[in-house]
Design a protein around this motif. Structure first.
Motif, PDB file in Angstrom:
ATOM      1  N   ASP A 141       0.838  -1.197   0.000  1.00  0.00           N
ATOM      2  CA  ASP A 141       0.000   0.000   0.000  1.00  0.00           C
ATOM      3  C   ASP A 141       0.878   1.254   0.000  1.00  0.00           C
ATOM      4  O   ASP A 141       1.610   1.518   0.958  1.00  0.00           O
ATOM      5  N   CYS A 142       0.797   2.043  -1.081  1.00  0.00           N
ATOM      6  CA  CYS A 142       1.594   3.269  -1.195  1.00  0.00           C
ATOM      7  C   CYS A 142       0.798   4.525  -0.862  1.00  0.00           C
ATOM      8  O   CYS A 142       1.275   5.640  -1.098  1.00  0.00           O
ATOM      9  N   ARG A 143      -0.375   4.369  -0.301  1.00  0.00           N
ATOM     10  CA  ARG A 143      -1.210   5.536  -0.040  1.00  0.00           C
ATOM     11  C   ARG A 143      -0.721   6.375   1.134  1.00  0.00           C
ATOM     12  O   ARG A 143      -1.310   7.429   1.417  1.00  0.00           O
ATOM     13  N   PHE A 144       0.340   5.932   1.794  1.00  0.00           N
ATOM     14  CA  PHE A 144       0.918   6.760   2.855  1.00  0.00           C
ATOM     15  C   PHE A 144       1.742   7.904   2.283  1.00  0.00           C
ATOM     16  O   PHE A 144       2.136   8.823   3.013  1.00  0.00           O
ATOM     17  N   LEU A 145       2.016   7.871   0.989  1.00  0.00           N
ATOM     18  CA  LEU A 145       2.793   8.925   0.332  1.00  0.00           C
ATOM     19  C   LEU A 145       1.854   9.987  -0.245  1.00  0.00           C
ATOM     20  O   LEU A 145       0.725   9.667  -0.659  1.00  0.00           O
ATOM     21  N   PRO A 146       2.278  11.248  -0.281  1.00  0.00           N
ATOM     22  CA  PRO A 146       1.450  12.297  -0.891  1.00  0.00           C
ATOM     23  C   PRO A 146       1.101  11.962  -2.337  1.00  0.00           C
ATOM     24  O   PRO A 146       1.921  11.409  -3.085  1.00  0.00           O
ATOM     25  N   ASN A 147      -0.095  12.302  -2.738  1.00  0.00           N
ATOM     26  CA  ASN A 147      -0.605  11.926  -4.056  1.00  0.00           C
ATOM     27  C   ASN A 147      -0.262  12.986  -5.106  1.00  0.00           C
ATOM     28  O   ASN A 147      -0.728  14.131  -5.015  1.00  0.00           O
ATOM     29  N   PRO A 148       0.514  12.630  -6.134  1.00  0.00           N
ATOM     30  CA  PRO A 148       0.832  13.594  -7.195  1.00  0.00           C
ATOM     31  C   PRO A 148      -0.399  14.065  -7.960  1.00  0.00           C
ATOM     32  O   PRO A 148      -0.328  15.070  -8.679  1.00  0.00           O
ATOM     33  N   HIS A 149      -1.505  13.362  -7.808  1.00  0.00           N
ATOM     34  CA  HIS A 149      -2.734  13.767  -8.490  1.00  0.00           C
ATOM     35  C   HIS A 149      -3.144  15.183  -8.097  1.00  0.00           C
ATOM     36  O   HIS A 149      -3.755  15.905  -8.900  1.00  0.00           O
ATOM     37  N   TRP A 150      -2.791  15.578  -6.868  1.00  0.00           N
ATOM     38  CA  TRP A 150      -3.183  16.892  -6.385  1.00  0.00           C
ATOM     39  C   TRP A 150      -2.161  17.979  -6.708  1.00  0.00           C
ATOM     40  O   TRP A 150      -2.289  19.119  -6.261  1.00  0.00           O
ATOM     41  N   VAL A 151      -1.144  17.619  -7.471  1.00  0.00           N
ATOM     42  CA  VAL A 151      -0.179  18.606  -7.960  1.00  0.00           C
ATOM     43  C   VAL A 151      -0.528  18.875  -9.423  1.00  0.00           C
ATOM     44  O   VAL A 151      -0.340  18.001 -10.274  1.00  0.00           O
ATOM     45  N   PRO A 152      -1.080  20.031  -9.741  1.00  0.00           N
ATOM     46  CA  PRO A 152      -1.631  20.281 -11.085  1.00  0.00           C
ATOM     47  C   PRO A 152      -0.662  19.954 -12.221  1.00  0.00           C
ATOM     48  O   PRO A 152      -1.064  19.370 -13.233  1.00  0.00           O
ATOM     49  N   GLU A 153       0.614  20.317 -12.066  1.00  0.00           N
ATOM     50  CA  GLU A 153       1.550  20.085 -13.168  1.00  0.00           C
ATOM     51  C   GLU A 153       1.941  18.616 -13.320  1.00  0.00           C
ATOM     52  O   GLU A 153       2.482  18.215 -14.354  1.00  0.00           O
ATOM     53  N   LEU A 154       1.661  17.777 -12.296  1.00  0.00           N
ATOM     54  CA  LEU A 154       1.989  16.355 -12.373  1.00  0.00           C
ATOM     55  C   LEU A 154       0.781  15.485 -12.727  1.00  0.00           C
ATOM     56  O   LEU A 154       0.948  14.341 -13.157  1.00  0.00           O
ATOM     57  N   ARG A 155      -0.410  16.014 -12.548  1.00  0.00           N
ATOM     58  CA  ARG A 155      -1.622  15.209 -12.731  1.00  0.00           C
ATOM     59  C   ARG A 155      -1.701  14.537 -14.111  1.00  0.00           C
ATOM     60  O   ARG A 155      -2.098  13.375 -14.213  1.00  0.00           O
ATOM     61  N   PRO A 156      -1.316  15.190 -15.203  1.00  0.00           N
ATOM     62  CA  PRO A 156      -1.448  14.539 -16.518  1.00  0.00           C
ATOM     63  C   PRO A 156      -0.462  13.394 -16.740  1.00  0.00           C
ATOM     64  O   PRO A 156      -0.658  12.571 -17.636  1.00  0.00           O
ATOM     65  N   TYR A 157       0.602  13.343 -15.952  1.00  0.00           N
ATOM     66  CA  TYR A 157       1.639  12.333 -16.153  1.00  0.00           C
ATOM     67  C   TYR A 157       1.329  11.063 -15.360  1.00  0.00           C
ATOM     68  O   TYR A 157       0.400  11.013 -14.549  1.00  0.00           O
TER      69      TYR A 157
END
Length: 307
Positions: A207-223
């Motif tokens: 389970d990697c959900r303990f790490l911050p989610n890049p989905h919430w970083v606008p410039e990283l979300r598309p990658y």
């Protein structure tokens, strides 16, 4: 696996005879009806295996004995065992014990699929489930799962075909059985999204959900996690590198035990929320670590392309 030396042993010749007896390699293909047993069997047949469909389990040792006396012409046997032979099914464990006593190298491949996938497949071909009787398709599926529960637990390789088409299943079988020099242990590292459900064929779940989610970083979300931008973000978070190091060490310990016990396949599922960023990046790095330890490793990103 076209060679005849892997998985085979020279058995002693009968007293007074000059017959060369070579114990063939054996694969038992089983699992849920509609999960792809026929496709898996056809794949092995195309790879040169001698395939027998719906053989009563009690006759498996006899088939192996006949193959052993074929002077090497039948070096690899695949047997499909399913609920069509359920009157013989209780004898399977006894047959497997008999084979182990004779030194036969055998592996059990179990084909699995979700209830929804199986119902859709039976409805698409307008055929009843072999165990549904006067009930519904889901009743037959439930009865079959109960019947096969212990066998699934003993399987060497479990393949979940819920989201696989015929070509993808063949590719998985090819990856496991084509190699000329079979490694001691093969690993599949699969990234997935928890919101799409746990992979049912996983031996280990991370389970990697303990790490911050890049989905919430606008410039990283598309990658995705395969990009350097996302991977750099993930592994710069506190605890990410330490987690990778310690889990890789744990897998080295587990791999040693698997080798001693003769287990050849392991599936490691690495999850995050959507299966696009954190789990993908962690899977890629973990696969590199395993490959560096001499474990043949395949990476699968189950949910990376989903919205």
């Amino acid at each position: 696996m076209s060679e005849q030396t892997r998985g085979e042993e020279q058995a002693p010749s009968p007293p007074g005879g000059d017959e060369v007896v070579t114990i063939p390699e054996l694969v038992i293909i089983t699992g849920m009806s509609g999960a792809g047993r026929s496709t898996a069997a056809k794949c092995l047949e195309d790879l040169g295996w001698f395939v027998v469909d719906n053989l009563p389990p009690a006759l498996i040792p006899t088939m192996v004995d006949l193959g052993a006396r074929s002077q090497g012409n039948v070096a690899r046997i695949a047997v499909v065992v399913d609920v069509r032979g359920r009157s013989f099914f209780d004898s399977l464990r006894e047959s497997l014990s008999d084979l182990a006593a004779k030194g036969v190298t055998r592996r059990v491949v179990f084909l699995e699929a979700s209830d929804n996938a199986l119902v859709q497949r039976f409805e698409s071909v307008r055929r009843p489930h072999p165990l549904q009787g006067d009930g519904r398709i889901v009743d037959g599926i439930a009865a079959e799962r109960d019947l096969l529960r212990e066998l699934r637990g003993d399987a060497d390789l479990v393949i979940d075909t819920s989201n696989l088409n015929v070509h993808e299943l063949r590719a998985k079988m090819d990856a496991q059985f084509t190699s000329g020099d079979e490694p001691e242990l093969r690993a599949t590292v699969m990234s997935f999204g928890y919101k799409y459900g746990l992979p049912v064929d996983a031996d280990h779940v991370v389970d990697c959900r303990f790490l911050p989610n890049p989905h919430w970083v606008p410039e990283l979300r598309p990658y995705t996690g395969t990009s350097e931008e996302v991977a750099g973000y993930v592994f710069n978070q506190p605890g990410a590198k330490e987690f990778l190091d310690r889990y890789a060490e744990l897998l080295q310990l587990i791999a040693g035990g698997y080798r001693r016990e003769g287990k050849r396949y392991v599936t490691i599922a690495v999850g995050c929320t959507g299966g696009k960023h954190r789990s993908v990046a962690m899977s890629e790095r973990l696969a590199r670590r395993l490959a560096a330890e001499g474990i043949e490793t395949v990476v699968v990103h189950r949910d990376m392309g989903r919205e």
